[in-house]
Write a protein that holds these residues in place. Sequence first.
Motif, PDB file in Angstrom:
ATOM      1  N   ASN B 660       0.815  -1.217   0.000  1.00 52.84           N
ATOM      2  CA  ASN B 660       0.000   0.000   0.000  1.00 52.84           C
ATOM      3  C   ASN B 660       0.847   1.264   0.000  1.00 52.84           C
ATOM      4  OD1 ASN B 660      -2.445  -1.283  -0.003  1.00 52.84           O
ATOM      5  ND2 ASN B 660      -2.563  -1.425   2.226  1.00 52.84           N
ATOM      6  N   LYS B 661       2.126   1.070   0.242  1.00 53.26           N
ATOM      7  CA  LYS B 661       2.991   2.258   0.268  1.00 53.26           C
ATOM      8  C   LYS B 661       3.386   2.637  -1.151  1.00 53.26           C
ATOM      9  CE  LYS B 661       3.221   2.156   4.772  1.00 53.26           C
ATOM     10  NZ  LYS B 661       2.506   3.150   5.550  1.00 53.26           N
ATOM     11  N   GLN B 662       3.751   3.875  -1.299  1.00 52.31           N
ATOM     12  CA  GLN B 662       4.216   4.360  -2.597  1.00 52.31           C
ATOM     13  C   GLN B 662       5.613   3.827  -2.862  1.00 52.31           C
ATOM     14  OE1 GLN B 662       3.003   6.192  -5.062  1.00 52.31           O
ATOM     15  NE2 GLN B 662       0.992   6.524  -4.146  1.00 52.31           N
ATOM     16  N   ILE B 663       5.849   3.398  -4.068  1.00 56.11           N
ATOM     17  CA  ILE B 663       7.178   2.908  -4.431  1.00 56.11           C
ATOM     18  C   ILE B 663       8.153   4.089  -4.355  1.00 56.11           C
ATOM     19  CG2 ILE B 663       8.563   1.968  -6.326  1.00 56.11           C
ATOM     20  CD1 ILE B 663       6.046   0.502  -7.237  1.00 56.11           C
ATOM     21  N   GLY B 695      14.800  -7.957   6.102  1.00 55.57           N
ATOM     22  CA  GLY B 695      16.073  -8.431   5.605  1.00 55.57           C
ATOM     23  C   GLY B 695      15.885  -9.472   4.510  1.00 55.57           C
ATOM     24  N   VAL B 696      14.879 -10.331   4.703  1.00 58.66           N
ATOM     25  CA  VAL B 696      14.564 -11.330   3.663  1.00 58.66           C
ATOM     26  C   VAL B 696      14.095 -10.639   2.395  1.00 58.66           C
ATOM     27  CG1 VAL B 696      13.028 -13.232   3.066  1.00 58.66           C
ATOM     28  CG2 VAL B 696      14.007 -13.084   5.370  1.00 58.66           C
ATOM     29  N   LEU B 697      13.244  -9.652   2.564  1.00 60.20           N
ATOM     30  CA  LEU B 697      12.726  -8.949   1.392  1.00 60.20           C
ATOM     31  C   LEU B 697      13.818  -8.159   0.701  1.00 60.20           C
ATOM     32  CD1 LEU B 697       9.301  -7.668   2.788  1.00 60.20           C
ATOM     33  CD2 LEU B 697       9.691  -9.529   1.185  1.00 60.20           C
ATOM     34  N   GLU B 698      14.810  -7.757   1.471  1.00 55.96           N
ATOM     35  CA  GLU B 698      15.897  -6.989   0.864  1.00 55.96           C
ATOM     36  C   GLU B 698      16.658  -7.863  -0.116  1.00 55.96           C
ATOM     37  OE1 GLU B 698      18.974  -5.678   3.543  1.00 55.96           O
ATOM     38  OE2 GLU B 698      19.420  -3.920   2.314  1.00 55.96           O
ATOM     39  N   LYS B 699      16.769  -9.134   0.228  1.00 60.36           N
ATOM     40  CA  LYS B 699      17.476 -10.024  -0.690  1.00 60.36           C
ATOM     41  C   LYS B 699      16.735 -10.177  -1.995  1.00 60.36           C
ATOM     42  CE  LYS B 699      19.622 -12.553   3.054  1.00 60.36           C
ATOM     43  NZ  LYS B 699      19.515 -13.714   3.943  1.00 60.36           N
ATOM     44  N   ARG B 700      15.436  -9.999  -1.926  1.00 59.81           N
ATOM     45  CA  ARG B 700      14.633 -10.101  -3.153  1.00 59.81           C
ATOM     46  C   ARG B 700      14.443  -8.743  -3.819  1.00 59.81           C
ATOM     47  NH1 ARG B 700       9.778 -14.331  -2.376  1.00 59.81           N
ATOM     48  NH2 ARG B 700      11.013 -16.069  -1.607  1.00 59.81           N
ATOM     49  N   ASP B 701      15.156  -7.751  -3.299  1.00 63.71           N
ATOM     50  CA  ASP B 701      15.116  -6.426  -3.914  1.00 63.71           C
ATOM     51  C   ASP B 701      13.728  -5.784  -3.836  1.00 63.71           C
ATOM     52  OD1 ASP B 701      16.116  -4.910  -7.067  1.00 63.71           O
ATOM     53  OD2 ASP B 701      16.669  -4.426  -5.003  1.00 63.71           O
ATOM     54  N   VAL B 702      13.004  -6.163  -2.781  1.00 61.60           N
ATOM     55  CA  VAL B 702      11.699  -5.521  -2.600  1.00 61.60           C
ATOM     56  C   VAL B 702      11.888  -4.237  -1.782  1.00 61.60           C
ATOM     57  CG1 VAL B 702       9.430  -5.783  -1.553  1.00 61.60           C
ATOM     58  CG2 VAL B 702      10.488  -7.708  -2.749  1.00 61.60           C
ATOM     59  N   VAL B 703      12.783  -4.325  -0.804  1.00 64.56           N
ATOM     60  CA  VAL B 703      13.104  -3.141  -0.018  1.00 64.56           C
ATOM     61  C   VAL B 703      14.613  -3.001  -0.012  1.00 64.56           C
ATOM     62  CG1 VAL B 703      11.064  -3.337   1.464  1.00 64.56           C
ATOM     63  CG2 VAL B 703      13.231  -4.348   2.188  1.00 64.56           C
ATOM     64  N   ALA B 704      15.088  -1.853   0.440  1.00 59.96           N
ATOM     65  CA  ALA B 704      16.533  -1.632   0.541  1.00 59.96           C
ATOM     66  C   ALA B 704      16.769  -0.783   1.778  1.00 59.96           C
ATOM     67  CB  ALA B 704      17.032  -0.911  -0.706  1.00 59.96           C
ATOM     68  N   THR B 709      22.739   0.027   9.999  1.00 57.12           N
ATOM     69  CA  THR B 709      22.021  -0.102  11.270  1.00 57.12           C
ATOM     70  C   THR B 709      20.558  -0.474  11.057  1.00 57.12           C
ATOM     71  OG1 THR B 709      21.530   2.264  11.206  1.00 57.12           O
ATOM     72  CG2 THR B 709      23.514   1.588  12.398  1.00 57.12           C
ATOM     73  N   LYS B 710      20.126  -0.468   9.821  1.00 57.57           N
ATOM     74  CA  LYS B 710      18.763  -0.883   9.455  1.00 57.57           C
ATOM     75  C   LYS B 710      17.694  -0.072  10.179  1.00 57.57           C
ATOM     76  CE  LYS B 710      19.944  -5.531   8.026  1.00 57.57           C
ATOM     77  NZ  LYS B 710      19.607  -6.954   8.021  1.00 57.57           N
ATOM     78  N   THR B 711      17.927   1.211  10.284  1.00 56.68           N
ATOM     79  CA  THR B 711      16.932   2.064  10.920  1.00 56.68           C
ATOM     80  C   THR B 711      15.940   2.634   9.911  1.00 56.68           C
ATOM     81  OG1 THR B 711      18.496   3.886  10.703  1.00 56.68           O
ATOM     82  CG2 THR B 711      18.384   2.772  12.852  1.00 56.68           C
ATOM     83  N   GLN B 712      16.266   2.549   8.624  1.00 55.21           N
ATOM     84  CA  GLN B 712      15.364   3.111   7.619  1.00 55.21           C
ATOM     85  C   GLN B 712      15.483   2.268   6.357  1.00 55.21           C
ATOM     86  OE1 GLN B 712      16.268   7.002   5.842  1.00 55.21           O
ATOM     87  NE2 GLN B 712      14.191   7.652   6.289  1.00 55.21           N
ATOM     88  N   PHE B 713      14.354   2.081   5.672  1.00 56.33           N
ATOM     89  CA  PHE B 713      14.394   1.305   4.437  1.00 56.33           C
ATOM     90  C   PHE B 713      13.544   2.001   3.388  1.00 56.33           C
ATOM     91  CE2 PHE B 713      10.121  -0.469   4.482  1.00 56.33           C
ATOM     92  CZ  PHE B 713       9.757  -0.402   5.808  1.00 56.33           C
ATOM     93  N   GLN B 714      13.846   1.663   2.136  1.00 54.45           N
ATOM     94  CA  GLN B 714      13.093   2.216   1.009  1.00 54.45           C
ATOM     95  C   GLN B 714      12.335   1.079   0.340  1.00 54.45           C
ATOM     96  OE1 GLN B 714      15.352   3.464  -2.426  1.00 54.45           O
ATOM     97  NE2 GLN B 714      13.776   4.918  -3.093  1.00 54.45           N
ATOM     98  N   TYR B 715      11.096   1.365   0.054  1.00 53.94           N
ATOM     99  CA  TYR B 715      10.259   0.365  -0.621  1.00 53.94           C
ATOM    100  C   TYR B 715      10.499   0.486  -2.123  1.00 53.94           C
ATOM    101  CZ  TYR B 715       6.046  -1.872  -2.478  1.00 53.94           C
ATOM    102  OH  TYR B 715       5.163  -2.660  -3.167  1.00 53.94           O
ATOM    103  N   LYS B 716      10.999  -0.588  -2.722  1.00 44.27           N
ATOM    104  CA  LYS B 716      11.342  -0.520  -4.127  1.00 44.27           C
ATOM    105  C   LYS B 716      10.316  -1.161  -5.032  1.00 44.27           C
ATOM    106  CE  LYS B 716      15.711  -0.972  -5.159  1.00 44.27           C
ATOM    107  NZ  LYS B 716      17.046  -1.610  -5.294  1.00 44.27           N
ATOM    108  N   GLY B 717       9.341  -1.807  -4.433  1.00 38.80           N
ATOM    109  CA  GLY B 717       8.270  -2.370  -5.229  1.00 38.80           C
ATOM    110  C   GLY B 717       8.663  -3.745  -5.759  1.00 38.80           C
ATOM    111  N   ALA B 718       7.984  -4.160  -6.828  1.00 38.22           N
ATOM    112  CA  ALA B 718       8.298  -5.408  -7.531  1.00 38.22           C
ATOM    113  C   ALA B 718       8.216  -6.604  -6.601  1.00 38.22           C
ATOM    114  CB  ALA B 718       9.684  -5.326  -8.176  1.00 38.22           C
ATOM    115  N   ILE B 719       7.072  -6.740  -5.905  1.00 43.17           N
ATOM    116  CA  ILE B 719       6.914  -7.844  -4.970  1.00 43.17           C
ATOM    117  C   ILE B 719       6.843  -9.166  -5.705  1.00 43.17           C
ATOM    118  CG2 ILE B 719       5.313  -8.891  -3.327  1.00 43.17           C
ATOM    119  CD1 ILE B 719       4.698  -6.178  -2.305  1.00 43.17           C
ATOM    120  N   ALA B 720       6.361  -9.150  -6.907  1.00 43.87           N
ATOM    121  CA  ALA B 720       6.118 -10.400  -7.622  1.00 43.87           C
ATOM    122  C   ALA B 720       7.378 -11.012  -8.159  1.00 43.87           C
ATOM    123  CB  ALA B 720       5.136 -10.140  -8.775  1.00 43.87           C
TER     124      ALA B 720
END
Lengths: 100, 721
Positions: B660-663, B695-704, B709-720
């Motif tokens: 639901n978040k903006q990419i 962290g799992v999603l980061e490996k799939r390039d969904v978030v970064a 320190t993992k205090t902030q992440f960016q939603y990159k989309g492409a969940i599929a």
Amino acid sequence: MRITHRTAATFCRYCLLSIAASVAIQLIKVWADMAVIVGAVGVVGLVYALVFAVRYYGLFKGARWANDIDLHTLDIGLIEFVSFAAWLGSGALITWLLIW
Amino acid sequence: MNVLEVDFSEKRVWRGIGSAITQGSKVAYDAAPKKAILGYAGIVVALGLWLSPLSQRLHPRVSITLSLGAAGLLALSASSLDDLQDDSDEARQGKELNRALRQTAVESVEATRQYAAITSERVAASQGLPAHLIEPDLLPPKEEGQGYVAGQPSMSDFDALIAEEEKKLGTSTETEESQPAYTKAEPLATMGKPVAAQTQYSFSTRINPRSNAEERLIDLNGHDTYGGLPIVDLAAEMASDPRGCLGFGSTGCGKSELLKQAIAAQVKVDEASDFTVFAHKSGNAATGEEIDYAGLEKSSDCFVFTASQTGSTLEREATRFERRVKVLEGLIEEGCLAPTVVVIDQSNQGIKAANKAHREAKQRREEYNASVEKCDQDRGPIDFKYLAEDYSEFLNTGLVDGRTKKVKLWSFGHANTNKSAGVDHQIKQNVFFIGLGRAGNYQAVENPMKDNRFISSQSDRDRLQAQLNDYLQQHNANGAPVNVVIAITTCGNEGWRLVVLPQYQPVEPIKLGLTNPPKEAPAKIESEPTHNSQAASLEAMLKISYTQGQVEAARRFIPWLRTNHAMHCDSSGLINPQTVWSYFGGMAGSEDMEAVLQVLTDQGVGEFVNVSGGTRWKPSAKLLPQNKTVRYTVPAAKQQAKPKGLTTESIGAVINHLSNKQIGTYHTPSEFLNSSRVLRQKFGIDADMLVQLLGVLEKRDVVAFTDTTKTQFQYKGAIAK
């Protein structure tokens, strides 16, 4: 220059400077340490006068370094500053001559 | 008196001498400059107080005390001498001023005397000259009834001469009935017209459909005056006058009819006129009565924004209205080639509507903030905090500055007070004014006559009041027909006047086209044949053409969006051009993406919408399949060990919430959790568990994550993926 009552009032104000210097000299007789203060002020005044003399000597000779010397003159013009110093000095000198 | 003969032994002599001395002293005292004497004496005494103890070598304490006393005395003397000098200066300036005034008076008297002497010489010299050789300023003032030059026959004498000559020649105007008689008092409008028909009116009656009362009507067609007032086509004058217009009148006085006629007249004056209608009143839907602005009500340039609207209708109309006001402000700032006319019906209601939109938006925002504890600031109801003020300022600016930029405002309302009209009193000086009255409602006509801020001249106010009284007398004598509208106006260049409006014929709706497009605008802009060169050049300027690359990209975008809309459309189904361009491919930046979306908008498969975070694009129903919610399911082959404490359902909930978040947006784990009560309370997810999952999603390039320190992440989309 037009001599008016205001001229006399200005003379009165300058006389106040002389009286202030005179009182400072007279205080030496009451409080000996005052001599140190007066002496220090005198030395500062002499240094000021020396630096002024050097600066204007350089200016008249056309030396470039003379422009870089800038002394604080209490935000008043040079002539007025000199007249301030003259009235102070004359008051002190007159008093000195009269009481010593 | 001989001094040698005076007997100084006598006491009387000494008494005399004493009194003489006393009187002399008194005179000397009165004449003496006491202040100056005191001041200067103070200086002398002070110097003495200072120097003499020093010379006497008195004790230092005494000499110091006396020195300080001398200083005080010197200060007082300086102050009194300054005051003395100020008095002296003031006296001198007063003397100089009096001297200058006397000199000026003497000079003007002398000039007048010399002028009078010269004039008398000139009058004396012109005594024997014929009147036409006398200098004009020497002629005596002409008397009442005399011609322009003294001694010349007047017009009536000239008429008598003509009649006499014609009698001699055997011709006479008396027998020729077709020639009109010339009368001095006949107004210009009636010159050459038969006089006989003007004073005869025909009347009729009708039943009022609302009140079922019988009403008297009058037919004013063919007449030029009624009730002593001229019948003037005010609509045509409004169209010709380049100034803005402030119009007032009670309900039913004919404001809307006048506006309709003025619109039609404006189109006749310039076919390329660009209209914008702000209708702050709606029709009666129950009776089928609709607003009528000579066809503009069917144009997309008509904005119905009323105080009776609510909810999403009010929000939508307020948004449209706000956008158009900004466009018009831009026109007023930069100017325009074609005349732009802004028609405002009930401006005071418009300001009320703007305030209402703001209140409702504020309430929606409070409800929104309460429902989502820490909301994403990118979303939220649109606010109309300054809409009323902006509208009021637009009215002020447009009425004054619009004239030079070919923008004119016709603002009509109920009241004629500054506050409720939303305009400044100074504005009233720069526009023309129309106050309408009909069928007993003459408040808008009478009020300016009672207010010297409108009509500054008392004689004008008296004249107009007298005209109104005469009109009402005659109108009532005719049975007070209800279909007569009078107006007080400054339209034109005749100053304040009372006029009667003609009984207008129904106006044909104006032709909608390029400058005033119809509401359902076609996807492609069609050029219309016109003989008007101005309209043709305007059309050429407005024609939009797209490059081949943009059209091709638009064609590619449709299937791409159908495949990827789940990733790039937010929960409202909106697409952010700022972020989607990098995923679409082939775009140099967001501007290219917006151009492609504009192509699709023109084709009718989507539209741009304004949200609080910026501009978004909404694909239409025919572009995307409806009502399909995409739920992410983890493919069996891609399942890996779940982080401790997380279940499949909770992971799905996290990913659904993430989608639901903006990419491209940045979040912190705590903020992400705080924005969803379901994740916190139902699934019991805490920040640590979330970080593990991310962290799992980061490996799939969904978030970064932005840092180690993992205090902030960016939603990159492409969940599929």
